[in-house]
Design a protein around this motif. Structure first.
Motif, short mmCIF file in Angstrom:
data_model
loop_
_atom_site.label_atom_id
_atom_site.label_comp_id
_atom_site.label_asym_id
_atom_site.label_seq_id
_atom_site.Cartn_x
_atom_site.Cartn_y
_atom_site.Cartn_z
N ILE A 1 0.84 -1.21 0.00
CA ILE A 1 0.00 0.00 0.00
C ILE A 1 0.87 1.25 0.00
O ILE A 1 0.48 2.30 0.50
N TYR A 2 2.05 1.12 -0.56
CA TYR A 2 3.01 2.23 -0.56
C TYR A 2 3.53 2.49 -1.97
O TYR A 2 4.00 1.56 -2.64
N ASN A 3 3.44 3.73 -2.41
CA ASN A 3 3.99 4.14 -3.70
C ASN A 3 5.21 5.00 -3.45
O ASN A 3 5.09 6.16 -3.08
N GLU A 4 6.40 4.41 -3.64
CA GLU A 4 7.63 5.10 -3.26
C GLU A 4 7.81 6.42 -4.01
O GLU A 4 8.29 7.40 -3.44
N ASP A 5 7.42 6.46 -5.28
CA ASP A 5 7.61 7.70 -6.04
C ASP A 5 6.66 8.80 -5.59
O ASP A 5 6.79 9.95 -6.02
N GLN A 6 5.70 8.47 -4.72
CA GLN A 6 4.79 9.48 -4.18
C GLN A 6 4.92 9.59 -2.65
O GLN A 6 3.98 9.99 -1.97
N ALA A 7 6.10 9.23 -2.15
CA ALA A 7 6.32 9.29 -0.69
C ALA A 7 5.95 10.68 -0.17
O ALA A 7 6.35 11.69 -0.75
N LYS A 8 5.23 10.71 0.88
CA LYS A 8 4.75 11.92 1.56
C LYS A 8 3.60 12.57 0.81
O LYS A 8 2.59 12.92 1.43
N THR A 9 3.70 12.76 -0.51
CA THR A 9 2.69 13.54 -1.23
C THR A 9 1.35 12.82 -1.28
O THR A 9 0.29 13.45 -1.08
N GLU A 10 1.35 11.50 -1.54
CA GLU A 10 0.08 10.78 -1.60
C GLU A 10 -0.63 10.81 -0.26
O GLU A 10 -1.84 11.02 -0.17
N PHE A 11 0.15 10.62 0.81
CA PHE A 11 -0.40 10.69 2.16
C PHE A 11 -0.99 12.07 2.43
O PHE A 11 -2.13 12.20 2.92
N LEU A 12 -0.23 13.12 2.11
CA LEU A 12 -0.69 14.48 2.43
C LEU A 12 -1.87 14.90 1.57
O LEU A 12 -2.76 15.64 2.04
N ALA B 1 -10.81 6.87 9.43
CA ALA B 1 -10.36 7.60 8.24
C ALA B 1 -8.85 7.82 8.28
O ALA B 1 -8.17 7.67 7.25
N LEU B 2 -8.32 8.15 9.44
CA LEU B 2 -6.87 8.34 9.57
C LEU B 2 -6.13 7.02 9.35
O LEU B 2 -5.09 6.98 8.69
N HIS B 3 -6.69 5.95 9.88
CA HIS B 3 -6.06 4.62 9.75
C HIS B 3 -5.96 4.19 8.29
O HIS B 3 -5.02 3.48 7.90
N ASN B 4 -6.91 4.61 7.47
CA ASN B 4 -6.96 4.16 6.07
C ASN B 4 -6.18 5.06 5.12
O ASN B 4 -6.21 4.83 3.90
N LEU B 5 -5.48 6.06 5.64
CA LEU B 5 -4.68 6.91 4.77
C LEU B 5 -3.55 6.11 4.11
O LEU B 5 -3.04 5.14 4.69
N PRO B 6 -3.14 6.49 2.90
CA PRO B 6 -2.03 5.78 2.24
C PRO B 6 -0.76 5.87 3.08
O PRO B 6 -0.55 6.82 3.84
N THR B 7 0.10 4.89 2.93
CA THR B 7 1.37 4.88 3.66
C THR B 7 2.22 6.07 3.24
O THR B 7 2.40 6.32 2.04
N ALA B 8 2.74 6.81 4.21
CA ALA B 8 3.56 8.00 3.92
C ALA B 8 4.97 7.61 3.49
O ALA B 8 5.52 8.12 2.51
N TYR B 9 5.60 6.74 4.25
CA TYR B 9 6.92 6.17 3.95
C TYR B 9 6.89 4.73 4.44
O TYR B 9 6.19 4.41 5.40
N ASP B 10 7.67 3.86 3.82
CA ASP B 10 7.63 2.46 4.24
C ASP B 10 8.41 2.22 5.53
O ASP B 10 8.24 1.20 6.18
N TYR B 11 9.25 3.17 5.91
CA TYR B 11 10.13 2.96 7.06
C TYR B 11 10.31 4.30 7.76
O TYR B 11 10.62 5.30 7.12
N ILE B 12 10.14 4.36 9.09
CA ILE B 12 10.08 5.66 9.76
C ILE B 12 11.43 6.36 9.83
O ILE B 12 11.48 7.54 10.15
#
Length: 613
Positions: A31-42, A58-69
């Protein structure tokens, strides 16, 4: 956007916060698109904001921001978004760091490569760990320093101007037209940098955060956001730090048997960066004028590979040399050959290698390895060549004793390090650590100097988590290995045509008990391209089946050593992301814990086998 409505919304978000936002170190790759890191989530987060929807679901279902913190996470993205809106900026212009110093180094690095001048203007004083002389002499960065009363005192400059401010509220910036970058630093939280109209620097700053340090941690982002919306003081708890740190250092010394003081960094790559820069510093002091060669497996973990090459790109006297270690290549033979070549150049050899290797999980003959590293080689003028330093990444097996008195690598200059996000913390934090044998005491002092210079020591919470988890690490490793061995044997019985890379029973008896194996699935087709395409599709079919049928335990994720569950990934598309294409491994890598429903995993794997038979 009205400020009060935004802060009211953030207050509701903090009240309904998904627990994963604070506690997860790794996230699902499916559920993570690396080329859209941060932007898809925001983008999705902004949609919720406009609808005034802060529901937990709703917050729980947001796209993954980054795969690793280590790279970033939901709360760092939210904090950066809030600061951007408070200061009339775009969210991508704001980047938070756990380190006070590294964002400065990020600008200096780009300007070095672009041959551009840099002036650093600051109020009050610079971070205590900022060592201007060492940064110029060892890192090769060029800059001038200027103390100012306020940002308004900054005049035009032919190059980049960095303005560093120190204030309790690190979310408020004094942005001046003559300041290209504004950095607010805080002793508890780290720093936040704003790229003021310098969009071409943003990806470079992000990449430094990705490779040499970490983002501001979730707990600290949470504290900053709470202070902001509740108008309270910006501070963090520090109780028990001394006790926790003492406990962690004692545990590492006990686990590794090493003679030197352990060093604990904010991540495995933070530690590796300190190792590299510390060794470069030592070489400049003790082997003046000689070239430095970092010898690195081309298919090793992408962060290691990328970071090493990034360091070499900044320094003319540092070069990367490939070390083939997996498959048809023997690590010992490769080391012997490469060290002979480097001796003929009268250069300094630093070897970075994983044991067991990743992802093929291979262990070299350790007596032969010791002999190859101990062998005296000669330069063309007949002098003894500089002896190598072996930098051992033993993240897969942090319980194996390599360095203590009488152990296999006790007589060879060896530094061992491990990523703490794996078994040391059980996946609860990103901290990493390193130790050295008795022959590396001087080197370890240099490494500590650079760990502190970059402000990359482990955070208070990281020490707390390691203090809780390290005492049980070796038992968790044993439990996870037992599950892994049983699963490997099951696969061998039910899919014998698959190639499995895992340690032998004999190696396990020597103490090599990883909980990771790689799976090269059987394939079919008329051409090599057809066979590769079929196998890659089969990898995804297997992983998708596992994470769909066992969603509470099986994750499509890069990590291992977790307290529970099972993790699946394809190294070529995750851990080897920045590795050269020809060196990538399109195989499945599986990591098990000691706490999982192994029978259920066998059942689903058998379903997979039946579907392809």
């Amino acid at each position: 956007m009205q400020q009060h409505s935004m802060l009211d919304y953030i207050k509701n978000v903090l009240q309904n916060l998904p627990t994963d936002w604070l506690n997860l170190t790794t996230h699902r790759l499916d559920i993570y698109n690396e080329d859209q890191a941060k932007t898809e989530f925001l983008n999705a987060f902004e949609t919720l904001f406009k609808a005034n929807n802060a529901d937990a679901s709703a917050l729980h279902n947001l796209p993954t921001a980054y795969d690793y913190i280590r790279l970033g996470h939901p709360l760092s993205c939210v904090l950066e978004w809030v600061i951007a809106n408070l200061n009339g900026l775009k969210a991508e212009q704001v980047i938070s760091f756990s380190s006070q110093v590294t964002p400065i180094l990020a600008i200096l690095r780009k300007n070095l490569l672009d041959n551009k001048n840099t002036q650093i203007c600051y109020t009050g004083h610079l971070p205590e760990c900022f060592d201007a002389d060492t940064i110029q002499q060892v890192y090769g960065y060029h800059f001038s320093l200027k103390q100012v009363e306020t940002s308004d005192a900054i005049s035009e400059f032919d190059g980049s101007t960095i303005f560093i401010g120190q204030q309790e509220d690190i979310t408020q910036f004094q942005i001046n037209q003559n300041s290209d970058f504004c950095i607010n630093i805080h002793p508890d939280f780290g720093s936040i940098i704003v790229a003021n109209g310098n969009d071409d620097y943003i990806s470079e700053i992000q990449h430094v955060r990705r490779r040499e340090t970490i983002a501001m941690t979730p707990i600290n982002c949470h504290l900053v956001l709470n202070a902001l919306v509740n108008n309270t003081s910006f501070s963090s708890k520090k109780e028990n730090l001394t006790d926790n740190k003492t406990s962690v250092l004692n545990s590492i010394s006990s686990i590794t048997g090493a003679a030197t003081k352990p060093l604990v960094g904010s991540s495995g790559l933070s530690i590796q960066y300190a190792i590299m820069m510390g060794l470069i510093h030592d070489a400049q002091d003790n082997h003046k004028g000689k070239a430095i060669k970092f010898i690195v497996p081309p298919n090793c973990y992408g962060g290691t590979n990328d970071q090493a090459r990034r360091v070499a790109a900044c320094l003319d006297h540092v070069e990367i040399v490939d070390l083939p270690v997996d498959g048809d290549n023997d690590m010992v033979q490769s080391i012997d050959r490469v060290l002979a070549s480097i001796a003929s150049q009268d250069a300094i050899p630093y070897i970075i290698a994983e044991i067991p290797t990743n992802p093929r999980v291979e262990v070299p003959n350790l007596e032969d390895l010791k002999a190859a590293l101990s062998k005296i080689r000669y330069t063309p003028n007949g002098e003894a060549a500089v002896a190598p330093v072996f930098i051992l990444d033993q993240t897969f097996c942090p319980n194996v004793l390599f360095l203590g008195e009488g152990k296999i690598l006790s007589t060879v200059k060896t530094i061992s390090y491990a990523s703490g996000s794996k078994f040391p913390s059980g996946g609860l934090c990103t901290a990493g650590y390193c130790v050295g044998n008795s022959k590396t005491e001087g080197l370890m002092q240099k490494i500590e100097q650079h760990l502190l210079l970059c402000d990359n020591e482990a955070t208070n919470l990281q020490y707390e988590l390691l203090a809780k988890q390290l005492p049980s690490m070796n038992q968790r490793i044993e439990d996870a290995y037992q599950n892994t061995r049983e699963f490997v044997n099951f696969i061998k019985n039910h899919l014998p045509e698959a190639k499995i890379n895992f340690v032998s029973e004999e190696l396990a008896e020597q103490g090599f008990t990883p909980s990771v194996f790689s799976l090269d699935l059987p394939t079919k087709g008329h051409t090599a391209e057809e066979k590769e395409r079929y196998k890659r599709a089969l990898n995804h079919k297997l992983i998708n089946l596992m994470i769909t049928k066992i969603p509470d335990e099986s994750k499509y994720c890069v990590s291992y050593g977790q307290l529970k569950g099972c993790y699946w990934t394809i190294p070529a598309t995750s851990t080897q992301g920045t590795t050269k294409e020809g060196d990538k491994d399109y195989i499945a890598r599986v990591a098990l814990s000691g706490n999982m429903d192994l029978d259920k995993h066998k059942e689903v794997f058998l379903e997979f086998v039946n579907s392809i038979s």
